[in-house]
Design an enzyme around this catalytic site. Sequence first.
Site, PDB file in Angstrom:
ATOM      1  N   LYS A   1      56.581  24.710 -48.753  1.00 24.99           N
ATOM      2  CA  LYS A   1      58.113  24.587 -47.032  1.00 24.99           C
ATOM      3  C   LYS A   1      57.494  23.697 -46.937  1.00 24.99           C
ATOM      4  CE  LYS A   1      57.859  27.031 -43.271  1.00 24.99           C
ATOM      5  NZ  LYS A   1      57.030  28.379 -42.229  1.00 24.99           N
TER       6      LYS A   1
ATOM      7  N   SER B   1      63.369  25.080 -39.949  1.00 29.63           N
ATOM      8  CA  SER B   1      63.979  24.845 -38.767  1.00 29.63           C
ATOM      9  C   SER B   1      64.802  23.354 -38.601  1.00 29.63           C
ATOM     10  CB  SER B   1      63.576  25.889 -37.730  1.00 29.63           C
ATOM     11  OG  SER B   1      62.676  24.946 -37.521  1.00 29.63           O
TER      12      SER B   1
ATOM     13  N   LYS C   1      47.916  22.631 -36.385  1.00 28.31           N
ATOM     14  CA  LYS C   1      47.362  23.227 -37.380  1.00 28.31           C
ATOM     15  C   LYS C   1      47.340  22.924 -38.576  1.00 28.31           C
ATOM     16  CE  LYS C   1      50.797  27.012 -36.379  1.00 28.31           C
ATOM     17  NZ  LYS C   1      51.761  28.212 -36.558  1.00 28.31           N
TER      18      LYS C   1
ATOM     19  N   ARG D   1      58.866  27.138 -33.909  1.00 25.18           N
ATOM     20  CA  ARG D   1      58.474  27.401 -32.583  1.00 25.18           C
ATOM     21  C   ARG D   1      58.815  27.631 -31.434  1.00 25.18           C
ATOM     22  NH1 ARG D   1      53.171  23.440 -35.200  1.00 25.18           N
ATOM     23  NH2 ARG D   1      53.695  23.757 -37.262  1.00 25.18           N
TER      24      ARG D   1
ATOM     25  N   LYS E   1      52.536  25.244 -47.965  1.00 25.40           N
ATOM     26  CA  LYS E   1      53.209  25.229 -46.749  1.00 25.40           C
ATOM     27  C   LYS E   1      52.615  23.527 -46.163  1.00 25.40           C
ATOM     28  CE  LYS E   1      53.816  27.674 -42.441  1.00 25.40           C
ATOM     29  NZ  LYS E   1      54.148  29.002 -41.296  1.00 25.40           N
TER      30      LYS E   1
ATOM     31  N   TYR F   1      68.629  28.696 -43.818  1.00 23.54           N
ATOM     32  CA  TYR F   1      69.705  29.289 -41.917  1.00 23.54           C
ATOM     33  C   TYR F   1      70.707  28.953 -42.121  1.00 23.54           C
ATOM     34  CZ  TYR F   1      64.563  28.847 -39.694  1.00 23.54           C
ATOM     35  OH  TYR F   1      63.630  29.336 -39.696  1.00 23.54           O
TER      36      TYR F   1
ATOM     37  N   GLU G   1      46.468  24.730 -54.381  1.00 26.02           N
ATOM     38  CA  GLU G   1      47.043  26.327 -54.163  1.00 26.02           C
ATOM     39  C   GLU G   1      47.696  27.489 -54.839  1.00 26.02           C
ATOM     40  OE1 GLU G   1      46.645  27.449 -51.269  1.00 26.02           O
ATOM     41  OE2 GLU G   1      45.643  25.921 -49.520  1.00 26.02           O
TER      42      GLU G   1
HETATM   43  C1  PBG Z   1      53.942  30.691 -38.471  1.00 28.01           C
HETATM   44  C2  PBG Z   1      55.798  30.428 -39.596  1.00 28.01           C
HETATM   45  C3  PBG Z   1      56.897  28.781 -39.365  1.00 28.01           C
HETATM   46  C4  PBG Z   1      57.657  28.785 -39.756  1.00 28.01           C
HETATM   47  C5  PBG Z   1      57.726  30.308 -40.649  1.00 28.01           C
HETATM   48  N1  PBG Z   1      55.926  31.263 -40.294  1.00 28.01           N
HETATM   49  C6  PBG Z   1      55.603  28.231 -38.463  1.00 28.01           C
HETATM   50  C7  PBG Z   1      54.137  27.423 -38.196  1.00 28.01           C
HETATM   51  O1  PBG Z   1      53.838  27.187 -39.231  1.00 28.01           O
HETATM   52  O2  PBG Z   1      54.109  27.010 -37.072  1.00 28.01           O
HETATM   53  C8  PBG Z   1      58.172  27.817 -40.095  1.00 28.01           C
HETATM   54  C9  PBG Z   1      60.004  27.974 -40.578  1.00 28.01           C
HETATM   55  C10 PBG Z   1      60.532  27.587 -40.005  1.00 28.01           C
HETATM   56  O3  PBG Z   1      60.532  25.967 -39.148  1.00 28.01           O
HETATM   57  O4  PBG Z   1      61.764  27.732 -40.035  1.00 28.01           O
HETATM   58  N2  PBG Z   1      53.623  31.472 -39.342  1.00 28.01           N
END
Ligand code: PBG
Length: 327
Positions: free
Chosen positions: A252, A278, A221, A209, A199, A317, A237
């Site tokens: 991701k 997203s 992060k 967010r 990720k 989505y 990982e």
């Molecule tokens: C956080 C989490 C995130 C997403 C899924 N779980 C965002 C982040 O790490 O800030 C993002 C999913 C998306 O952008 O569609 N645990």
Amino acid sequence: MIDPQPSRPRRNRASAAMRDLMREVQVLKSDLIYPIFVREGDGISEEISTMPGIHRHSLDHLVRHLDEVVPLGIRAVALFPVLGDEHKDRTASESVREDGLMQNSIRELKERFPELLVITDVAMDPYSSDGHDGLVDDNGVILNDETLPILAAMAVSQAQAGADIVAPSDMMDGRVAVIRDALDDAGFTGVSICSYSAKYASAYYGPFRDALDSAPRSGDKKTYQMDPANLNEALREVELDIDEGADIVMVKPAGPYLDVISEIAGISPVPIAAYQVSGEYSMIKYASQAGAIDEEAAILESLTAIKRAGADMIFTYFAPSAAKLLS
Ligand code: PBG
């Protein structure tokens, strides 16, 4: 007569039937996982301002939405809770409340749609007053080992409510092993773990967010999510997560990281998930609204590319739209 151009790949593209015959990969409806946002309240469905067409639903509304979506052939959802500030604290204590929004939603969805796979997010950020995926100390440091028991308890609580697959998205080291142990100890040997293994610290999570109001209150992060420049680290990982007991590993975002998906597909003995996040959704949506691209074609093309790279399943989505297009 000798053909002056002996190599003619266009022969295989001559008609729709030929192209269908030659196609190397196909996105299937059964590959799709639909991420959904549930919020408190009754009769509420509010569109997320930066994700046209995607809503935060109260549970009653979510059930009605899924009454329409499930018959399209959607067989898995990824559930994300949207919580008010009054439910957020440093330790994400709301995340293990038996009667919490997440737990109630899981129970309700499994009752209404017993065949539908419910995948739950394991991470502190929806519940954290700091907006981070781990516990934050007074100096703003994200604590790894102190976070693990919180994640393990959250996963067990979700399993108790009926989750089929728990999906840790936090990127703390060692969390898959701790979650697996905790699930097994609690008798949930049959609950799967889909680990967000690779990720990346990505700008493409922006709209998500907004949806959860979960942006970090301070800092970023980058001490736990990966540097977008790194591929070898993703392989490491993935290997660690598989050793720790992950049933599925995830990359991701998806579209900008097709090379990562492809490399992992080359080494992973477990299935690979990719998350079209997203920001990837909103880019296609806004570009099509502006008349710059054809939305339906872009949906299918982007999902096909993710599948071609090596993903076995795709969080998107667009799942309901894609399911319609694939019918
Ligand atoms: C956080 C989490 C995130 C997403 C899924 N779980 C965002 C982040 O790490 O800030 C993002 C999913 C998306 O952008 O569609 N645990």
